[in-house]
Design a protein around this motif. Structure first.
Motif, PDB file in Angstrom:
ATOM      1  N   VAL A  79       0.830  -1.206  -0.087  1.00  0.00           N
ATOM      2  CA  VAL A  79       0.123   0.106   0.093  1.00  0.00           C
ATOM      3  C   VAL A  79       0.742   1.371   0.038  1.00  0.00           C
ATOM      4  CG1 VAL A  79      -1.861   1.372   1.282  1.00  0.00           C
ATOM      5  CG2 VAL A  79      -2.078  -1.121   0.813  1.00  0.00           C
TER       6      VAL A  79
ATOM      7  N   PHE B  42      -6.998  -1.008  -5.116  1.00  0.00           N
ATOM      8  CA  PHE B  42      -7.000  -0.918  -3.833  1.00  0.00           C
ATOM      9  C   PHE B  42      -7.335  -2.223  -3.129  1.00  0.00           C
ATOM     10  CE2 PHE B  42      -8.286   0.231   0.482  1.00  0.00           C
ATOM     11  CZ  PHE B  42      -7.199   0.798   1.202  1.00  0.00           C
TER      12      PHE B  42
ATOM     13  N   GLY C 132     -11.194   3.681  -0.882  1.00  0.00           N
ATOM     14  CA  GLY C 132     -10.833   3.522  -2.444  1.00  0.00           C
ATOM     15  C   GLY C 132     -11.215   4.942  -2.809  1.00  0.00           C
TER      16      GLY C 132
END
Length: 589
Positions: free
Chosen positions: A153, A213, A271
């Motif tokens: 991430v 994501f 997201g």
């Protein structure tokens, strides 16, 4: 209730690609301002085989299809900004020789392969490789999975932040925002126009950013159950199971798009927040591109509007924005686009207008809505019954100034004077009106700015006055004195508004008309003093000096002229009974 649909899209270079019921439409704003559209009616991969349309499987197939279509349309949009005169290099010639008409397909395939390899390296291999280092210090599987997920991430966010600093990517993100806002507007059943689209959010739950994501999140959960036997073992499992992860994510995205409840809000929230990085608020012309793409993708045929409908549309917009002359302005703006007069518009309200001309008209309405003076938009202004070319950078000629021209004509007719200087000429309206209305007059127009020079010379050309009118670039009389030029009449409408009054003027004036043509200094008299003091050097004996003045400046300018030795100085009023002109005669030897 929202009108749910399956329209999807993607931002491309200076454009938007939309996928709809009628195919894939890519709209691109070219360098000349036009919108070019390409429509691809080929069947998507997930509809070519029943197996490809099954849940989970269709997700991975759609991902592949989106990558292929995306690269293809990025190439299409980029083609508008390539140098068409550039010779193919050695690599291009080699590829064309081997693959011939399949060269583009090969390049797309190669680009797709490189893109996938780069993504796997950056978002799969790198996080796993770094996390593997924690295994050497005794971290357990749970810790390793958490570290790997956070790294993935983090790398993704750093990548987005890095590329968002590039101007080209920032433009791409604006088109991404335009795509989302347009789809939202369409899903809500509203007419697709710029004003409606602007109301909607640029954050959309069915976005590719959400997909990426969620792939990361699902991967973290999914691969938590896979041991860390070896680095290669884990990477292979990730690549092998990528289609499954993509398929599951695709089904979640579909579900988010079709439902609106608390659970979907929670799942979509991260997201959507991420889209604040990958989308930017678009400009109006970018929204126009997105609307064009969506309409073509959905097969929406634009409906032509009549003259009456367009006038009503403009009247409403301008009236809502406090434009008092909204009816007249609407007629003038549409008349410019259609090259028709107001009478024609009034008597032909049922006539349909071409869509291109409708769009051009709406752009002019938008300018007027923002208080740009109508005459700047039209590019012309009537003065003394003559149409003058005007543009931003010159003062728009006022009817009040016609009194000044009429007074000069009266003097020249009576005393047979013919050599005139129009100082601070702006568009040249005063001096050129005199030359146009009297064939025996010779006029010199003087200004210090470049735009007045351009505009005045254009008006000289349009009025066929080349033999009796000229422009001199000068700071007041500086270059006139250097050339030892003399005149029988000097006429001027100099800047005369006090500096502290300018911020209180109407938006049309203070925001668009040139400040240098308005600002007369602290007392509004700066230029009168300068001109009066220097005028004797260029004005012949028995010659006249005439000024336009502000309604409250008559006595002050009159006193200045008398103090400088001018005789027969008097103040004349306009039709409204306000002081408008000061005139004096040079009796000096």
């Amino acid at each position: 209730m929202n009108k749910k649909c399956n329209v999807g899209g993607q931002a491309v270079i200076e454009g938007v690609m939309m996928r709809g019921e009628k195919g894939i439409a890519t709209a691109v704003r070219t360098s000349n301002g036009n919108i070019e559209v390409s429509i691809d009616n080929n069947t998507p991969l997930n509809k070519k085989n029943k197996l490809f349309s099954l849940p989970i499987i269709r997700g991975f197939i759609s991902l592949l299809d989106s990558l292929i279509v995306g690269i293809k349309n990025l190439n299409y949009s980029a083609s508008f900004f390539e140098d068409g005169n550039e010779e193919p290099d050695a690599v291009d010639k080699f590829l064309n020789k081997i693959f011939k008409d399949k060269t583009d397909d090969v390049l797309i395939g190669f680009t797709l392969f490189i893109s996938l390899c780069f993504s796997i390296l950056l978002f799969f291999i790198a996080p796993t490789f770094i996390a593997q280092g924690f295994k050497r210090i005794g971290a357990n599987n749970i810790t390793l999975n958490i570290v790997e997920g956070l790294l993935r991430v983090g790398i993704f966010l750093a990548y987005i932040l890095f590329i968002s600093k590039m101007n080209e990517i920032n433009r791409l993100f604006q088109y991404h925002g335009a795509e989302h806002k347009t789809i939202f507007c369409y899903e809500n059943g509203e007419e697709l126009n710029v004003e409606n689209v602007k109301k909607y959010s640029r954050l959309h739950p069915r976005c590719g950013t959400n997909f990426i994501f969620l792939v990361m999140v699902i991967s973290i959960l999914f691969f938590s159950f896979i041991s860390w036997n070896s680095f290669l073992y884990r990477i292979c499992f990730r690549i092998i199971l990528l289609p499954l992860v993509a398929g599951i994510t695709y089904e979640i995205i579909r579900w988010l798009g079709k439902n609106d409840n608390k659970l979907t809000e929670i799942i979509a929230y991260p997201g959507l927040k991420l889209q604040e990085l990958t989308t930017k608020e678009p400009e109006d012309d970018q929204i126009e591109v997105a609307i064009t793409a969506l309409k073509n993708a959905e097969g929406i045929k634009p409906k032509k509007k009549t003259i009456g409908e367009l006038l009503s549309f403009s009247n409403k917009i301008l009236k809502e924005n406090n434009i008092e002359s909204y009816v007249l302005d609407s007629q003038l703006l549409l008349g410019k686009i259609l090259e028709r007069d107001r009478l024609y518009l009034i008597t032909n309200r049922e006539e349909y207008v071409d869509l291109y001309k409708e769009e051009q008209f709406k752009k002019l309405v938008e300018k007027r809505k923002n208080k740009m003076p109508t005459k700047y938009i039209l590019g012309e202004s009537e003065f003394m019954g003559i149409n003058f070319f005007v543009k931003e950078g010159v003062l728009i000629p006022r009817p009040d100034t016609e009194i000044l021209v009429e007074k000069v004509l009266e003097i020249t007719d009576k005393e047979k004077l013919k050599n005139i200087c129009d100082l601070c000429c702006g568009s040249g309206a005063i001096g050129l009106s005199l030359a146009y209305l009297r064939e025996y007059l010779v006029v010199t127009c003087v200004d210090i700015e470049d735009i007045p020079e351009e505009v005045t010379k254009e008006n000289i050309k349009r009025l066929n006055l080349d033999s009796r009118a000229k422009f001199i670039h000068s700071n007041l009389f500086d270059n006139i004195i250097k050339e030892n030029l003399k005149y029988e009449i000097i006429v001027s409408n100099p800047p005369y508004i006090r500096s502290d009054v300018i911020p209180t003027l109407m938006d049309d004036v203070k925001n668009y008309e040139p400040n240098i043509a308005l600002d007369g200094g602290e007392d509004g008299l700066y230029f009168y003093k300068q001109i009066i003091n220097e005028s004797k050097k260029v004005l012949l004996k028995q010659g006249y000096l005439l000024f336009e003045i502000g309604y409250d400046q008559g006595n002050e300018v009159q006193d200045l002229m008398i103090s400088a030795g001018y005789s027969e100085v008097r103040v004349l009023k306009d039709l409204a009974g306000l002081d408008r002109i000061v005139i004096g005669k040079n009796m000096a030897i």
